[in-house]
Design an enzyme around this catalytic site. Structure first.
Site, PDB file in Angstrom:
ATOM      1  N   ASP A  92       5.027  -5.170  -8.430  1.00  0.00           N
ATOM      2  CA  ASP A  92       3.553  -5.193  -8.425  1.00  0.00           C
ATOM      3  C   ASP A  92       3.048  -4.583  -9.732  1.00  0.00           C
ATOM      4  OD1 ASP A  92       3.823  -2.396  -8.004  1.00  0.00           O
ATOM      5  OD2 ASP A  92       3.670  -2.645  -5.838  1.00  0.00           O
ATOM      6  N   THR A  96       7.474  -6.198   0.038  1.00  0.00           N
ATOM      7  CA  THR A  96       7.183  -6.236  -1.408  1.00  0.00           C
ATOM      8  C   THR A  96       8.390  -6.754  -2.183  1.00  0.00           C
ATOM      9  OG1 THR A  96       5.674  -4.381  -1.145  1.00  0.00           O
ATOM     10  CG2 THR A  96       6.485  -4.793  -3.368  1.00  0.00           C
ATOM     11  N   ARG A 123       1.602   7.930  -0.827  1.00  0.00           N
ATOM     12  CA  ARG A 123       1.014   6.613  -1.100  1.00  0.00           C
ATOM     13  C   ARG A 123      -0.492   6.602  -0.910  1.00  0.00           C
ATOM     14  NH1 ARG A 123       4.801   2.715   2.396  1.00  0.00           N
ATOM     15  NH2 ARG A 123       5.248   4.687   3.455  1.00  0.00           N
ATOM     16  N   ASP A 154       6.970  24.949  24.715  1.00  0.00           N
ATOM     17  CA  ASP A 154       5.782  24.093  24.614  1.00  0.00           C
ATOM     18  C   ASP A 154       5.778  23.237  23.351  1.00  0.00           C
ATOM     19  OD1 ASP A 154       5.494  26.012  22.729  1.00  0.00           O
ATOM     20  OD2 ASP A 154       3.481  26.650  23.309  1.00  0.00           O
ATOM     21  N   GLY A 155       6.901  23.212  22.622  1.00  0.00           N
ATOM     22  CA  GLY A 155       6.965  22.377  21.419  1.00  0.00           C
ATOM     23  C   GLY A 155       6.659  23.135  20.139  1.00  0.00           C
ATOM     24  N   ASP A 169      11.364  -0.608  -7.516  1.00  0.00           N
ATOM     25  CA  ASP A 169      10.192  -0.055  -6.823  1.00  0.00           C
ATOM     26  C   ASP A 169      10.457   1.415  -6.522  1.00  0.00           C
ATOM     27  OD1 ASP A 169       7.669  -0.078  -5.734  1.00  0.00           O
ATOM     28  OD2 ASP A 169       8.070  -1.652  -4.271  1.00  0.00           O
ATOM     29  N   LYS A 228       0.829  -8.832  -6.789  1.00  0.00           N
ATOM     30  CA  LYS A 228       0.789  -8.445  -5.363  1.00  0.00           C
ATOM     31  C   LYS A 228      -0.609  -7.966  -5.025  1.00  0.00           C
ATOM     32  CE  LYS A 228       2.351  -4.504  -3.201  1.00  0.00           C
ATOM     33  NZ  LYS A 228       3.316  -3.497  -2.748  1.00  0.00           N
ATOM     34  N   HIS A 267       5.081   8.510  -5.447  1.00  0.00           N
ATOM     35  CA  HIS A 267       4.494   7.177  -5.602  1.00  0.00           C
ATOM     36  C   HIS A 267       3.658   7.052  -6.877  1.00  0.00           C
ATOM     37  CE1 HIS A 267       2.736   3.396  -4.630  1.00  0.00           C
ATOM     38  NE2 HIS A 267       1.527   3.918  -4.630  1.00  0.00           N
TER      39      HIS A 267
HETATM   40  C1  R5P Z   1       3.388   0.336  -2.894  1.00  0.00           C
HETATM   41  O1  R5P Z   1       2.612   0.221  -3.841  1.00  0.00           O
HETATM   42  C2  R5P Z   1       4.755   0.904  -3.045  1.00  0.00           C
HETATM   43  O2  R5P Z   1       5.079   1.125  -4.387  1.00  0.00           O
HETATM   44  C3  R5P Z   1       5.791  -0.001  -2.426  1.00  0.00           C
HETATM   45  O3  R5P Z   1       5.821  -1.216  -3.141  1.00  0.00           O
HETATM   46  C4  R5P Z   1       5.486  -0.299  -0.981  1.00  0.00           C
HETATM   47  O4  R5P Z   1       5.143   0.866  -0.287  1.00  0.00           O
HETATM   48  C5  R5P Z   1       6.665  -0.966  -0.317  1.00  0.00           C
HETATM   49  O5  R5P Z   1       6.309  -1.274   0.990  1.00  0.00           O
HETATM   50  P1  R5P Z   1       6.979  -2.493   1.738  1.00  0.00           P
HETATM   51  O6  R5P Z   1       8.453  -2.358   1.617  1.00  0.00           O
HETATM   52  O7  R5P Z   1       6.487  -2.345   3.162  1.00  0.00           O
HETATM   53  O8  R5P Z   1       6.461  -3.751   1.116  1.00  0.00           O
END
Ligand code: R5P
Length: 330
Positions: free
Chosen positions: A180, A242, A105, A42-43, A234, A209, A139
């Site tokens: 950002d 982004t 996030r 059943d998963g 990032d 951003k 994050h």
């Molecule tokens: C957001 O603040 C995170 O630090 C990343 O910049 C973001 O999640 C990247 O998402 P994407 O590649 O969709 O722009």
């Protein structure tokens, strides 16, 4: 039944993270602990260690990205239940090793009545009785440390990125750019480390951003990148939007070569377009999430750095109640 590991250390990796687990085990010089993962019609499922963990210092590796084999939620629940089983089997200390932490996030309300998902996630881990959680470049470090009441241990990829970029950059003028405002501190860590490693000044900049209801706007570059080699840093790449915007802003600002670096490469949606961008010289990620969504063409411009040596060293030190400081600082 055989007891686990050496010196009371037991290392497990659930099936979905078996490859990474084996690499970490090889660096540590131990074998992965045997376990069973059984599926029901059943998963539903169950997982249990096949060795005694009573009195052991247990580490379990599971990276929480979704793939064709299992969703994020499926991997999360399997990890939680296994951690609980270890605690119930008498493990002395249980550490969840989560190279990519999902739901990190959504750590605050950005709209009325938003969930604070990271905190709920922390509650789930604590409910099954873990002692600590080890993550890589979550994050928001502050949110991670505040959401969990158990011990949080945190690694980042700064050292890996410095080792990678040092020979590439040579004597060029360099700038580290955050895509950002929220990532400025992260970029500053890399800037400081790189400037020490290169023995010269490294400039900093960031790109405006704004995100409202999922729509990203803005794009002004704050800082000077003209004539410089640029590293846009990032924590993660999801759709690539982004970084693609930041690449454009740096190109318009007169940057020489433009590199992007991110710890976690999810590469969903149209993220492959980022790698096809003519302004991009190269993109580097770690294998906290393997780049399984990219085709061979896109992977040609991608460099993937291994996190296994870093995780293995962190586990070695945590097991011995040693310090992680010089593992993180460059
Ligand atoms: C957001 O603040 C995170 O630090 C990343 O910049 C973001 O999640 C990247 O998402 P994407 O590649 O969709 O722009």
């Amino acid at each position: 039944m055989a007891a686990a590991g050496k010196d009371g250390l037991a290392l497990f990796a659930l099936k979905a993270s078996r490859g990474l687990g084996e690499r970490v085990a090889a660096h540590l010089g131990v074998a992965l602990g045997a376990h069973e993962e059984r599926e029901f019609e059943d998963g539903e499922h169950k997982a249990r260690p096949l060795i005694s963990v009573r009195g052991c210092d247990v580490f379990v590796i599971q990276s929480l990205y979704g793939d064709a084999g299992a969703s994020v939620n499926d991997k999360l629940v399997r990890l939680l239940f296994f951690l609980g089983a270890l605690r119930d089997a008498g493990a002395a200390r249980v550490t969840a090793v989560v190279p990519y932490l999902a739901y990190a996030r959504k750590e605050r309300k950005t709209q009325s009545r938003d969930p604070v998902t990271t905190r709920y996630l922390a509650g789930l881990f604590e409910a099954v009785g873990i002692d600590r959680i080890l993550g890589i470049e979550v994050h928001s470090l502050a949110a991670f440390q505040n959401a969990f009441r158990c011990r949080t241990e945190h690694l980042d990829a700064t050292r890996l990125f410095v080792e990678y970029f040092r020979p590439l950059l040579g004597a060029a003028a360099v700038a580290v750019v955050s895509p950002d405002a929220g990532g400025v501190k992260r970029a500053e860590r890399l800037r400081t480390a790189l400037s020490r490693a290169l023995g010269g000044d490294v400039a900093s900049a960031f790109v405006e951003k704004l995100r409202a209801r999922g729509v990203v706007s803005g794009g002004a570059l704050v800082g000077d990148v003209h004539g410089r080699d640029v590293i846009i840093l990032d924590d993660l790449i999801s759709t690539g939007t982004t970084l693609a915007r930041a690449v454009k802003a740096c190109h318009a600002g007169g940057a020489r070569r433009i590199y992007c670096a991110a710890t976690h490469g999810l590469f969903v949606g149209g993220a492959a377009a980022l790698l096809a961008s003519p302004e991009l010289t190269g993109l580097v990620v770690t294998d906290s999430v393997p780049p399984f969504r990219l085709d061979d063409g896109a992977r040609d411009r991608l460099t993937v750095l291994e996190v296994a040596p870093l995780l293995a060293e962190a586990i070695r030190r945590l097991h011995a109640d040693g310090s992680l400081v010089d593992l993180i600082e460059v």
